[in-house]
Design a protein around this motif. Structure first.
Motif, PDB file in Angstrom:
ATOM      1  N   HIS A  22       1.924 -50.646  40.398  1.00 49.69           N
ATOM      2  CA  HIS A  22       2.171 -51.299  38.920  1.00 49.69           C
ATOM      3  C   HIS A  22       1.555 -52.880  39.333  1.00 49.69           C
ATOM      4  CE1 HIS A  22       4.459 -53.426  35.779  1.00 49.69           C
ATOM      5  NE2 HIS A  22       5.025 -53.972  36.556  1.00 49.69           N
ATOM      6  N   LEU A  23       2.006 -53.416  40.464  1.00 53.06           N
ATOM      7  CA  LEU A  23       1.493 -54.773  40.570  1.00 53.06           C
ATOM      8  C   LEU A  23      -0.151 -54.927  40.721  1.00 53.06           C
ATOM      9  CD1 LEU A  23       4.399 -56.137  43.236  1.00 53.06           C
ATOM     10  CD2 LEU A  23       3.785 -56.775  40.786  1.00 53.06           C
ATOM     11  N   ILE A  24      -0.690 -54.080  41.315  1.00 53.38           N
ATOM     12  CA  ILE A  24      -2.012 -54.218  41.494  1.00 53.38           C
ATOM     13  C   ILE A  24      -3.015 -54.151  40.121  1.00 53.38           C
ATOM     14  CG2 ILE A  24      -2.837 -51.770  42.122  1.00 53.38           C
ATOM     15  CD1 ILE A  24      -4.051 -54.475  43.999  1.00 53.38           C
ATOM     16  N   ARG A  25      -2.312 -53.205  39.404  1.00 52.86           N
ATOM     17  CA  ARG A  25      -2.782 -52.973  37.969  1.00 52.86           C
ATOM     18  C   ARG A  25      -2.906 -54.235  37.139  1.00 52.86           C
ATOM     19  NH1 ARG A  25      -0.226 -47.577  37.643  1.00 52.86           N
ATOM     20  NH2 ARG A  25      -1.998 -46.030  38.650  1.00 52.86           N
ATOM     21  N   LYS A  26      -1.649 -54.875  37.228  1.00 51.94           N
ATOM     22  CA  LYS A  26      -1.356 -56.045  36.432  1.00 51.94           C
ATOM     23  C   LYS A  26      -2.135 -57.321  37.007  1.00 51.94           C
ATOM     24  CE  LYS A  26       2.602 -57.479  34.739  1.00 51.94           C
ATOM     25  NZ  LYS A  26       4.075 -57.697  34.612  1.00 51.94           N
ATOM     26  N   ALA A  27      -2.275 -57.159  38.379  1.00 54.42           N
ATOM     27  CA  ALA A  27      -3.074 -58.307  39.139  1.00 54.42           C
ATOM     28  C   ALA A  27      -4.506 -58.257  38.538  1.00 54.42           C
ATOM     29  CB  ALA A  27      -3.080 -58.359  40.610  1.00 54.42           C
ATOM     30  N   ASP A  28      -5.045 -57.021  38.261  1.00 53.62           N
ATOM     31  CA  ASP A  28      -6.312 -56.876  37.669  1.00 53.62           C
ATOM     32  C   ASP A  28      -6.706 -57.823  36.288  1.00 53.62           C
ATOM     33  OD1 ASP A  28      -7.424 -55.333  39.778  1.00 53.62           O
ATOM     34  OD2 ASP A  28      -6.784 -53.282  38.840  1.00 53.62           O
ATOM     35  N   SER A  29      -5.546 -58.067  35.849  1.00 56.72           N
ATOM     36  CA  SER A  29      -5.736 -58.787  34.459  1.00 56.72           C
ATOM     37  C   SER A  29      -6.248 -60.272  35.004  1.00 56.72           C
ATOM     38  CB  SER A  29      -4.345 -58.856  33.683  1.00 56.72           C
ATOM     39  OG  SER A  29      -3.491 -59.858  34.604  1.00 56.72           O
ATOM     40  N   LYS A  31      -4.373 -62.775  35.395  1.00 59.11           N
ATOM     41  CA  LYS A  31      -3.618 -63.773  35.121  1.00 59.11           C
ATOM     42  C   LYS A  31      -2.867 -64.329  36.443  1.00 59.11           C
ATOM     43  CE  LYS A  31      -2.703 -61.762  30.478  1.00 59.11           C
ATOM     44  NZ  LYS A  31      -1.736 -61.100  29.897  1.00 59.11           N
ATOM     45  N   GLU A  32      -2.872 -65.667  36.353  1.00 59.63           N
ATOM     46  CA  GLU A  32      -2.379 -66.270  37.431  1.00 59.63           C
ATOM     47  C   GLU A  32      -0.986 -65.714  38.097  1.00 59.63           C
ATOM     48  OE1 GLU A  32      -1.063 -70.529  38.824  1.00 59.63           O
ATOM     49  OE2 GLU A  32      -3.209 -70.499  38.252  1.00 59.63           O
ATOM     50  N   LYS A  33      -0.196 -65.410  37.152  1.00 63.10           N
ATOM     51  CA  LYS A  33       1.246 -64.921  37.430  1.00 63.10           C
ATOM     52  C   LYS A  33       1.335 -63.649  38.183  1.00 63.10           C
ATOM     53  CE  LYS A  33       3.375 -63.444  33.313  1.00 63.10           C
ATOM     54  NZ  LYS A  33       4.144 -62.292  33.424  1.00 63.10           N
ATOM     55  N   ASP A  34       0.410 -62.912  37.473  1.00 66.10           N
ATOM     56  CA  ASP A  34       0.330 -61.396  37.865  1.00 66.10           C
ATOM     57  C   ASP A  34      -0.450 -61.355  39.396  1.00 66.10           C
ATOM     58  OD1 ASP A  34       1.520 -60.617  35.508  1.00 66.10           O
ATOM     59  OD2 ASP A  34      -0.379 -60.315  34.789  1.00 66.10           O
ATOM     60  N   VAL A  35      -1.367 -62.027  39.663  1.00 67.74           N
ATOM     61  CA  VAL A  35      -2.026 -62.267  40.840  1.00 67.74           C
ATOM     62  C   VAL A  35      -0.688 -62.957  42.114  1.00 67.74           C
ATOM     63  CG1 VAL A  35      -3.874 -63.244  42.295  1.00 67.74           C
ATOM     64  CG2 VAL A  35      -4.252 -62.644  39.838  1.00 67.74           C
ATOM     65  N   PHE A  36      -0.155 -63.767  41.607  1.00 67.58           N
ATOM     66  CA  PHE A  36       0.644 -64.240  42.413  1.00 67.58           C
ATOM     67  C   PHE A  36       1.699 -63.358  42.823  1.00 67.58           C
ATOM     68  CE2 PHE A  36      -1.045 -68.627  41.910  1.00 67.58           C
ATOM     69  CZ  PHE A  36      -1.489 -68.818  43.288  1.00 67.58           C
ATOM     70  N   ALA A  37       2.254 -62.591  41.915  1.00 65.51           N
ATOM     71  CA  ALA A  37       3.329 -61.406  41.756  1.00 65.51           C
ATOM     72  C   ALA A  37       2.775 -60.462  43.121  1.00 65.51           C
ATOM     73  CB  ALA A  37       3.772 -60.873  40.679  1.00 65.51           C
ATOM     74  N   PHE A  38       1.540 -60.014  43.069  1.00 58.37           N
ATOM     75  CA  PHE A  38       0.924 -59.119  44.027  1.00 58.37           C
ATOM     76  C   PHE A  38       0.872 -59.480  45.318  1.00 58.37           C
ATOM     77  CE2 PHE A  38      -2.580 -57.203  46.294  1.00 58.37           C
ATOM     78  CZ  PHE A  38      -2.296 -55.887  46.458  1.00 58.37           C
ATOM     79  N   ILE A  39       0.361 -61.079  45.442  1.00 52.64           N
ATOM     80  CA  ILE A  39       0.282 -61.422  46.708  1.00 52.64           C
ATOM     81  C   ILE A  39       1.759 -61.569  47.264  1.00 52.64           C
ATOM     82  CG2 ILE A  39      -0.139 -63.807  47.758  1.00 52.64           C
ATOM     83  CD1 ILE A  39      -2.645 -64.020  45.854  1.00 52.64           C
ATOM     84  N   GLU A  40       2.610 -62.105  46.614  1.00 51.76           N
ATOM     85  CA  GLU A  40       3.931 -62.005  46.945  1.00 51.76           C
ATOM     86  C   GLU A  40       4.694 -60.669  47.467  1.00 51.76           C
ATOM     87  OE1 GLU A  40       8.410 -63.608  45.610  1.00 51.76           O
ATOM     88  OE2 GLU A  40       7.114 -63.422  44.200  1.00 51.76           O
ATOM     89  N   PHE A  41       4.278 -59.557  46.812  1.00 52.49           N
ATOM     90  CA  PHE A  41       4.719 -58.359  47.415  1.00 52.49           C
ATOM     91  C   PHE A  41       4.006 -58.171  48.644  1.00 52.49           C
ATOM     92  CE2 PHE A  41       3.161 -53.898  47.140  1.00 52.49           C
ATOM     93  CZ  PHE A  41       4.426 -53.224  47.249  1.00 52.49           C
ATOM     94  N   ALA A  42       2.719 -58.428  48.549  1.00 49.06           N
ATOM     95  CA  ALA A  42       1.699 -58.095  49.823  1.00 49.06           C
ATOM     96  C   ALA A  42       2.360 -58.755  51.220  1.00 49.06           C
ATOM     97  CB  ALA A  42       0.222 -58.493  49.695  1.00 49.06           C
TER      98      ALA A  42
END
Length: 163
Positions: A22-29, A31-42
């Motif tokens: 879910h987060l990697i798909r959103k990070a593909d957009s 968008k800064e908040k989505d990329v940071f959400a994925f980074i935080e998860f990782a």
């Protein structure tokens, strides 16, 4: 210590693959908040992995939470008597066992009797020689019964993800 961790970053994502996807798909957009959400998860996954690895490298935890409980399984009650259990407990505590260590618990036994006890445990595949010609032994973590019990204990203790 904490200086020698073995890390597999992809393993960190195994704990919640749906959230990862879910987060990697959103990070593909992008968008800064989505990329940071994925980074935080990782990063959270890596931190949890490092904590797990520290616990896994702590022999006191492994001995008390994994090995000793595995040997308390009823399967071993049918196979081992009190003397064999004492030797196995000693091997778990010391990690490397010699006949002289066993003799302390059985002072009335002759050295040949101690050797026979150790040979019986070797024949049952419960202990292995750690050196070719030395008479030093360790618990055989590859024993077919013990592996299943240890893996189960590792899963329940949170060391292995349920897949």
């Amino acid at each position: 210590g904490t200086n020698n961790r073995i890390m597999n970053p992809t393993f960190s994502f195994c704990w919640d693959p749906e959230k990862y996807l879910h987060l990697i798909r959103k990070a593909d957009s992008e968008k800064e908040k989505d990329v940071f959400a994925f980074i935080e998860f990782a990063l959270q996954g890596l931190r949890e992995d490092m904590t797990r690895m520290d616990r896994l490298l702590n022999y006191d935890i492994i001995r008390e939470d994994i090995l000793k409980p595995a040997f308390k399984h009823p399967l071993f009650d049918r196979v081992f008597g009190e003397q064999e259990r004492l030797i196995i407990d000693l091997a778990i505590d010391k990690q490397i066992l010699q006949a002289a260590d066993v003799r302390i618990f059985f002072p009335q036994k002759q050295p040949t009797e101690i050797s026979k006890m150790l040979k019986w445990l070797r024949d049952k595949d419960m202990i292995i020689s750690i050196d070719e010609n030395a008479r030093r032994y360790a618990i055989n973590l590859e024993n077919k019964y013990l592996v299943k019990l240890i893996v189960g204990k590792l899963e329940r203790a949170g060391f292995i993800p349920f897949v």
